[in-house]
Design a protein around this motif. Sequence first.
Motif, PDB file in Angstrom:
ATOM      1  N   MET A   1      43.429   3.310 -25.573  1.00 55.40           N
ATOM      2  CA  MET A   1      42.181   3.967 -25.286  1.00 55.40           C
ATOM      3  C   MET A   1      41.595   3.468 -23.971  1.00 55.40           C
ATOM      4  N   ILE A   2      41.414   2.170 -23.802  1.00 52.42           N
ATOM      5  CA  ILE A   2      40.887   1.672 -22.524  1.00 52.42           C
ATOM      6  C   ILE A   2      42.016   1.692 -21.508  1.00 52.42           C
ATOM      7  N   ASP A   3      41.778   2.365 -20.401  1.00 55.13           N
ATOM      8  CA  ASP A   3      42.771   2.451 -19.340  1.00 55.13           C
ATOM      9  C   ASP A   3      42.599   1.311 -18.354  1.00 55.13           C
ATOM     10  N   HIS A   4      41.357   1.101 -17.895  1.00 59.89           N
ATOM     11  CA  HIS A   4      41.092  -0.020 -17.002  1.00 59.89           C
ATOM     12  C   HIS A   4      39.607  -0.335 -16.989  1.00 59.89           C
ATOM     13  N   LEU A   5      39.292  -1.527 -16.485  1.00 61.35           N
ATOM     14  CA  LEU A   5      37.923  -2.014 -16.407  1.00 61.35           C
ATOM     15  C   LEU A   5      37.686  -2.529 -14.998  1.00 61.35           C
ATOM     16  N   THR A  62      21.545  -4.960  -6.300  1.00 64.93           N
ATOM     17  CA  THR A  62      21.669  -6.277  -6.915  1.00 64.93           C
ATOM     18  C   THR A  62      22.211  -6.222  -8.339  1.00 64.93           C
ATOM     19  N   GLU A  63      22.317  -5.033  -8.912  1.00 64.64           N
ATOM     20  CA  GLU A  63      22.871  -4.912 -10.256  1.00 64.64           C
ATOM     21  C   GLU A  63      24.385  -4.844 -10.169  1.00 64.64           C
ATOM     22  N   ARG A  64      25.031  -5.203 -11.247  1.00 66.63           N
ATOM     23  CA  ARG A  64      26.486  -5.144 -11.314  1.00 66.63           C
ATOM     24  C   ARG A  64      26.908  -4.218 -12.437  1.00 66.63           C
ATOM     25  N   PRO A  65      26.870  -2.895 -12.229  1.00 61.45           N
ATOM     26  CA  PRO A  65      27.308  -2.007 -13.295  1.00 61.45           C
ATOM     27  C   PRO A  65      28.802  -2.170 -13.553  1.00 61.45           C
ATOM     28  N   VAL A  66      29.181  -1.952 -14.775  1.00 59.99           N
ATOM     29  CA  VAL A  66      30.581  -2.017 -15.173  1.00 59.99           C
ATOM     30  C   VAL A  66      31.225  -0.663 -14.913  1.00 59.99           C
ATOM     31  N   HIS A  67      32.504  -0.678 -14.583  1.00 62.01           N
ATOM     32  CA  HIS A  67      33.276   0.556 -14.503  1.00 62.01           C
ATOM     33  C   HIS A  67      34.255   0.540 -15.668  1.00 62.01           C
ATOM     34  N   LEU A  68      34.146   1.514 -16.551  1.00 60.42           N
ATOM     35  CA  LEU A  68      35.018   1.627 -17.712  1.00 60.42           C
ATOM     36  C   LEU A  68      35.745   2.952 -17.650  1.00 60.42           C
ATOM     37  N   ALA A  69      37.073   2.915 -17.721  1.00 62.10           N
ATOM     38  CA  ALA A  69      37.874   4.134 -17.726  1.00 62.10           C
ATOM     39  C   ALA A  69      38.580   4.261 -19.065  1.00 62.10           C
ATOM     40  N   LEU A  70      38.406   5.415 -19.688  1.00 62.31           N
ATOM     41  CA  LEU A  70      39.092   5.701 -20.943  1.00 62.31           C
ATOM     42  C   LEU A  70      40.197   6.702 -20.677  1.00 62.31           C
ATOM     43  N   ARG A  71      41.384   6.431 -21.243  1.00 57.34           N
ATOM     44  CA  ARG A  71      42.550   7.268 -21.014  1.00 57.34           C
ATOM     45  C   ARG A  71      42.462   8.536 -21.856  1.00 57.34           C
ATOM     46  N   ALA A  72      42.701   9.662 -21.215  1.00 59.02           N
ATOM     47  CA  ALA A  72      42.684  10.962 -21.887  1.00 59.02           C
ATOM     48  C   ALA A  72      44.124  11.447 -22.087  1.00 59.02           C
ATOM     49  N   ASN A 118      29.363   3.084 -14.566  1.00 59.77           N
ATOM     50  CA  ASN A 118      30.284   4.067 -14.019  1.00 59.77           C
ATOM     51  C   ASN A 118      31.397   4.274 -15.048  1.00 59.77           C
ATOM     52  N   VAL A 119      31.395   5.442 -15.704  1.00 61.55           N
ATOM     53  CA  VAL A 119      32.357   5.744 -16.748  1.00 61.55           C
ATOM     54  C   VAL A 119      33.305   6.822 -16.247  1.00 61.55           C
ATOM     55  N   GLU A 120      34.562   6.696 -16.639  1.00 60.14           N
ATOM     56  CA  GLU A 120      35.596   7.614 -16.156  1.00 60.14           C
ATOM     57  C   GLU A 120      36.476   8.071 -17.311  1.00 60.14           C
ATOM     58  N   ALA A 121      36.865   9.337 -17.271  1.00 62.68           N
ATOM     59  CA  ALA A 121      37.945   9.847 -18.113  1.00 62.68           C
ATOM     60  C   ALA A 121      39.124  10.059 -17.169  1.00 62.68           C
ATOM     61  N   VAL A 122      40.301   9.541 -17.544  1.00 66.93           N
ATOM     62  CA  VAL A 122      41.459   9.610 -16.655  1.00 66.93           C
ATOM     63  C   VAL A 122      42.709   9.998 -17.436  1.00 66.93           C
ATOM     64  N   HIS A 123      43.535  10.801 -16.772  1.00 70.37           N
ATOM     65  CA  HIS A 123      44.855  11.147 -17.310  1.00 70.37           C
ATOM     66  C   HIS A 123      45.881  10.829 -16.238  1.00 70.37           C
ATOM     67  N   HIS A 124      46.965  10.186 -16.654  1.00 73.17           N
ATOM     68  CA  HIS A 124      48.056   9.844 -15.738  1.00 73.17           C
ATOM     69  C   HIS A 124      49.214  10.798 -16.019  1.00 73.17           C
ATOM     70  N   THR A 125      49.413  11.759 -15.114  1.00 69.78           N
ATOM     71  CA  THR A 125      50.541  12.672 -15.247  1.00 69.78           C
ATOM     72  C   THR A 125      51.796  11.920 -14.833  1.00 69.78           C
ATOM     73  N   PRO A 126      52.795  11.879 -15.708  1.00 64.64           N
ATOM     74  CA  PRO A 126      54.012  11.158 -15.322  1.00 64.64           C
ATOM     75  C   PRO A 126      54.697  11.822 -14.140  1.00 64.64           C
ATOM     76  N   PRO A 127      55.356  11.030 -13.305  1.00 63.14           N
ATOM     77  CA  PRO A 127      56.057  11.624 -12.164  1.00 63.14           C
ATOM     78  C   PRO A 127      57.193  12.526 -12.650  1.00 63.14           C
ATOM     79  N   SER A 128      57.489  13.543 -11.874  1.00 57.50           N
ATOM     80  CA  SER A 128      58.586  14.438 -12.202  1.00 57.50           C
ATOM     81  C   SER A 128      59.901  13.710 -12.010  1.00 57.50           C
ATOM     82  N   PRO A 129      60.872  14.008 -12.879  1.00 57.32           N
ATOM     83  CA  PRO A 129      62.171  13.362 -12.688  1.00 57.32           C
ATOM     84  C   PRO A 129      62.811  13.849 -11.390  1.00 57.32           C
TER      85      PRO A 129
END
Length: 133
Positions: A1-5, A62-72, A118-129
């Motif tokens: 579920m968590i892709d990166h932080l 001066t704030e440090r917001p978190v960046h959370l990316a969830l994998r779609a 900063n919230v993100e939804a991300v999908h990683h399309t696999p490279p083509s063979p």
Amino acid sequence: MIDHLGLQAADVAAAIAFYTRVFAPVGLREAMRYETPDGPVVGFAGPDGHPQLWVSPLAEGTERPVHLALRAPSRAAVDEVFALARDAGAEVLHEPRVWPEYHPGYYGAFFRDPDGNNVEAVHHTPPSPPVQD
């Protein structure tokens, strides 16, 4: 579920040195680095080589917001998450698109949650063979 932080650091060099040294026993290593006008952004990876922890310069006051990316599971799911966030009144940071500067199959949308993170939804399309002759 968590892709990166992503974490922002007041002193990126100190943060890089800290994470590299302290988390070496779990296999953490610098996997990617790119320069920005505010300083370097570094992606750390574990044994699988996929950057999942990012450290970047403190760039939003001066704030440090978190960046959370969830994998779609698909690009359509990224689009759906984005539409729901927009409908909920979230501040749009970036509409869904391909981000080739990250990698060719990186498709993501960015927005703020109610606390300003900063919230993100991300999908990683696999490279083509490779095409074989």
